[in-house]
Design a protein around this motif. Structure first.
Motif, PDB file in Angstrom:
ATOM      1  N   LEU A  29       0.855  -1.193   0.000  1.00  0.00           N
ATOM      2  CA  LEU A  29       0.000   0.000   0.000  1.00  0.00           C
ATOM      3  C   LEU A  29       0.888   1.239   0.000  1.00  0.00           C
ATOM      4  CD1 LEU A  29      -2.758   1.406   0.208  1.00  0.00           C
ATOM      5  CD2 LEU A  29      -2.555   1.223   2.714  1.00  0.00           C
ATOM      6  N   VAL A  30       0.699   2.087  -1.009  1.00  0.00           N
ATOM      7  CA  VAL A  30       1.463   3.324  -1.141  1.00  0.00           C
ATOM      8  C   VAL A  30       0.554   4.509  -0.845  1.00  0.00           C
ATOM      9  CG1 VAL A  30       2.762   4.815  -2.717  1.00  0.00           C
ATOM     10  CG2 VAL A  30       3.019   2.320  -2.836  1.00  0.00           C
ATOM     11  N   ALA A  31       0.935   5.345   0.108  1.00  0.00           N
ATOM     12  CA  ALA A  31       0.221   6.582   0.395  1.00  0.00           C
ATOM     13  C   ALA A  31       0.758   7.670  -0.533  1.00  0.00           C
ATOM     14  CB  ALA A  31       0.404   6.986   1.855  1.00  0.00           C
ATOM     15  N   ILE A  32      -0.136   8.299  -1.280  1.00  0.00           N
ATOM     16  CA  ILE A  32       0.241   9.355  -2.223  1.00  0.00           C
ATOM     17  C   ILE A  32      -0.301  10.679  -1.699  1.00  0.00           C
ATOM     18  CG2 ILE A  32       0.072  10.176  -4.590  1.00  0.00           C
ATOM     19  CD1 ILE A  32      -0.367   7.278  -5.461  1.00  0.00           C
ATOM     20  N   ASP A  33       0.599  11.603  -1.463  1.00  0.00           N
ATOM     21  CA  ASP A  33       0.246  12.910  -0.904  1.00  0.00           C
ATOM     22  C   ASP A  33       0.341  13.962  -2.004  1.00  0.00           C
ATOM     23  OD1 ASP A  33      -0.272  14.763   1.326  1.00  0.00           O
ATOM     24  OD2 ASP A  33       1.764  15.456   0.906  1.00  0.00           O
TER      25      ASP A  33
ATOM     26  N   LEU B  90       5.244   6.398   1.796  1.00  0.00           N
ATOM     27  CA  LEU B  90       4.508   7.612   1.423  1.00  0.00           C
ATOM     28  C   LEU B  90       5.362   8.441   0.474  1.00  0.00           C
ATOM     29  CD1 LEU B  90       2.290  10.035   3.353  1.00  0.00           C
ATOM     30  CD2 LEU B  90       4.388  10.959   2.351  1.00  0.00           C
ATOM     31  N   ILE B  91       4.732   8.945  -0.574  1.00  0.00           N
ATOM     32  CA  ILE B  91       5.385   9.855  -1.509  1.00  0.00           C
ATOM     33  C   ILE B  91       4.562  11.129  -1.597  1.00  0.00           C
ATOM     34  CG2 ILE B  91       6.060  10.243  -3.909  1.00  0.00           C
ATOM     35  CD1 ILE B  91       6.590   7.266  -4.144  1.00  0.00           C
ATOM     36  N   SER B  92       5.194  12.261  -1.300  1.00  0.00           N
ATOM     37  CA  SER B  92       4.524  13.556  -1.348  1.00  0.00           C
ATOM     38  C   SER B  92       5.001  14.310  -2.587  1.00  0.00           C
ATOM     39  CB  SER B  92       4.833  14.359  -0.081  1.00  0.00           C
ATOM     40  OG  SER B  92       4.065  15.547  -0.028  1.00  0.00           O
ATOM     41  N   ASN B  93       4.064  14.726  -3.443  1.00  0.00           N
ATOM     42  CA  ASN B  93       4.389  15.338  -4.731  1.00  0.00           C
ATOM     43  C   ASN B  93       4.217  16.855  -4.701  1.00  0.00           C
ATOM     44  OD1 ASN B  93       4.911  12.860  -6.203  1.00  0.00           O
ATOM     45  ND2 ASN B  93       2.714  12.461  -6.057  1.00  0.00           N
ATOM     46  N   HIS B  94       5.250  17.568  -5.146  1.00  0.00           N
ATOM     47  CA  HIS B  94       5.252  19.035  -5.104  1.00  0.00           C
ATOM     48  C   HIS B  94       5.985  19.619  -6.304  1.00  0.00           C
ATOM     49  CE1 HIS B  94       3.924  19.667  -0.821  1.00  0.00           C
ATOM     50  NE2 HIS B  94       4.267  18.385  -0.773  1.00  0.00           N
ATOM     51  N   TYR B  95       5.864  20.943  -6.457  1.00  0.00           N
ATOM     52  CA  TYR B  95       6.680  21.720  -7.398  1.00  0.00           C
ATOM     53  C   TYR B  95       7.239  22.903  -6.628  1.00  0.00           C
ATOM     54  CZ  TYR B  95       7.752  21.441 -12.387  1.00  0.00           C
ATOM     55  OH  TYR B  95       8.372  21.185 -13.597  1.00  0.00           O
TER      56      TYR B  95
ATOM     57  N   MET C 289       5.963   5.262   8.267  1.00  0.00           N
ATOM     58  CA  MET C 289       6.547   4.463   7.184  1.00  0.00           C
ATOM     59  C   MET C 289       7.643   5.253   6.470  1.00  0.00           C
ATOM     60  SD  MET C 289       3.899   6.423   6.212  1.00  0.00           S
ATOM     61  CE  MET C 289       2.613   5.396   6.916  1.00  0.00           C
ATOM     62  N   PRO C 290       8.476   4.592   5.673  1.00  0.00           N
ATOM     63  CA  PRO C 290       9.441   5.323   4.841  1.00  0.00           C
ATOM     64  C   PRO C 290       8.713   6.362   4.006  1.00  0.00           C
ATOM     65  CG  PRO C 290       9.882   2.971   4.769  1.00  0.00           C
ATOM     66  CD  PRO C 290       8.585   3.119   5.495  1.00  0.00           C
ATOM     67  N   ALA C 291       9.267   7.585   3.957  1.00  0.00           N
ATOM     68  CA  ALA C 291       8.565   8.670   3.277  1.00  0.00           C
ATOM     69  C   ALA C 291       9.558   9.614   2.618  1.00  0.00           C
ATOM     70  CB  ALA C 291       7.692   9.435   4.272  1.00  0.00           C
ATOM     71  N   ILE C 292       9.181  10.106   1.436  1.00  0.00           N
ATOM     72  CA  ILE C 292       9.984  11.114   0.743  1.00  0.00           C
ATOM     73  C   ILE C 292       9.059  12.187   0.186  1.00  0.00           C
ATOM     74  CG2 ILE C 292      11.887   9.587   0.107  1.00  0.00           C
ATOM     75  CD1 ILE C 292      10.605   9.355  -2.698  1.00  0.00           C
ATOM     76  N   LEU C 293       9.613  13.366  -0.026  1.00  0.00           N
ATOM     77  CA  LEU C 293       8.894  14.467  -0.675  1.00  0.00           C
ATOM     78  C   LEU C 293       9.678  14.830  -1.927  1.00  0.00           C
ATOM     79  CD1 LEU C 293       7.243  17.546   0.946  1.00  0.00           C
ATOM     80  CD2 LEU C 293       8.757  17.854  -1.027  1.00  0.00           C
TER      81      LEU C 293
END
Length: 297
Positions: free
Chosen positions: A5-9, A95-100, A170-174
């Motif tokens: 399960l991947v959490a997408i932010d 978790l992967i948090s997506n930004h610009y 959980m392991p997380a990156i932005l």
């Protein structure tokens, strides 16, 4: 059901103050289609939502489950601690948090800072570091960045730790995929070819085989017909809206085309009501003969 399960932010919401590009200095065309006019801006939300939805669709193809931590309509900017809590409660594996990114208030274009930046928090686990390195590896390969910061600690870049990374179990990156106050990278924010990224990194992290994209139809009323010969449409109305999907609602409008413009058709989609053409550029337009005419050459 998938094993992971991947959490997408999906980063900031549509109304988050200041989270938008500088006003465009010229009309923005992508594959010869007018996407945004001179003087208009691109909201970070538009990127965050699109790249998150593409990631979810790609991971689904690969048998990996996903969940969203944000309001995907963009209307409500969910607090970061609530997003982290949602991922924690669901037991997400990563978790992967997506930004610009931007370095200022996005009032004027700058050329000093640009490129890819992947962040992990201070004292991050070895799994977070591995995930971040894989994201850098694949994004640097898939996107022709002028510069890449690679993987860095949040505290080293911002002076403080980021809540979405600090508060998750959980392991997380932005990921900051580019700078929206650097015009060359800002113009990529609405390019679908630029948005379809990062799934391969997630697959490699889990040791899952990446499944390449196939044509997908989102609406059950839609039946795809592959155009056997190369066909084109010519715009015969003064202007016609183009859409990001075949759903054709007000939120899917991404620009307009003008009378006399010619575009290549990649697919005709039969719908309940008016049929739709998918253009080679990836956008959608009505098939109504009131607005367009079809020809071969």
């Amino acid at each position: 059901m998938g094993k992971y399960l991947v959490a997408i932010d999906a980063g900031h919401g549509i109304n988050t103050a200041g989270k938008r590009s500088v006003k465009l200095s010229s009309d923005l065309y992508i594959d010869s289609v007018l996407i945004r006019k001179k003087g208009q801006t691109i909201k970070e939300y538009e990127w965050n939502k699109a790249v998150s939805e593409y990631l979810a669709a790609a991971l689904k193809r690969c048998g990996i489950n996903t969940m969203y931590t944000a309001d995907m309509t963009g209307k409500t900017d969910i607090p970061l601690n609530s997003r982290a809590n949602t991922a924690n409660k669901k037991g997400a594996d990563i978790l992967i948090s997506n930004h610009y990114n931007a370095i200022g208030s996005s009032q004027v274009w700058q050329s000093r800072v640009k490129g890819l930046l992947v962040l992990r928090t201070k004292n991050a686990s070895s799994k977070s570091i591995r995930l971040g390195k894989l994201a850098v590896k694949h994004l640097e390969k898939d996107i022709n960045y002028e510069y890449s910061y690679g993987l860095m600690r949040d505290v080293d870049m911002s002076g403080f730790t980021l809540a979405i990374l600090r508060q998750t179990n959980m392991p997380a990156i932005l990921i900051e995929y580019g700078f929206m106050d650097y015009e060359k990278e800002a113009k990529l924010m609405l390019d679908k070819k630029h948005q379809e990224k990062c799934a391969e990194a997630v697959c490699e992290y889990f040791g899952v085989t990446y499944v390449a994209k196939k044509s997908e139809v989102k609406n059950r009323d839609e039946k795809p017909q592959v155009v056997s010969k190369t066909k084109y449409i010519r715009i015969i109305a003064d202007s016609v809206n183009i859409h990001s999907s075949a759903d054709f609602n007000s939120s899917s409008v991404v620009g307009e085309v003008k009378k006399g413009d010619v575009y290549t058709i990649s697919q005709k989609i039969e719908r309940t009501g008016t049929d739709v053409y998918k253009l080679k550029s990836g956008v959608y337009i009505t098939a109504s003969t009131k607005y367009v005419e079809v020809f071969e050459r």
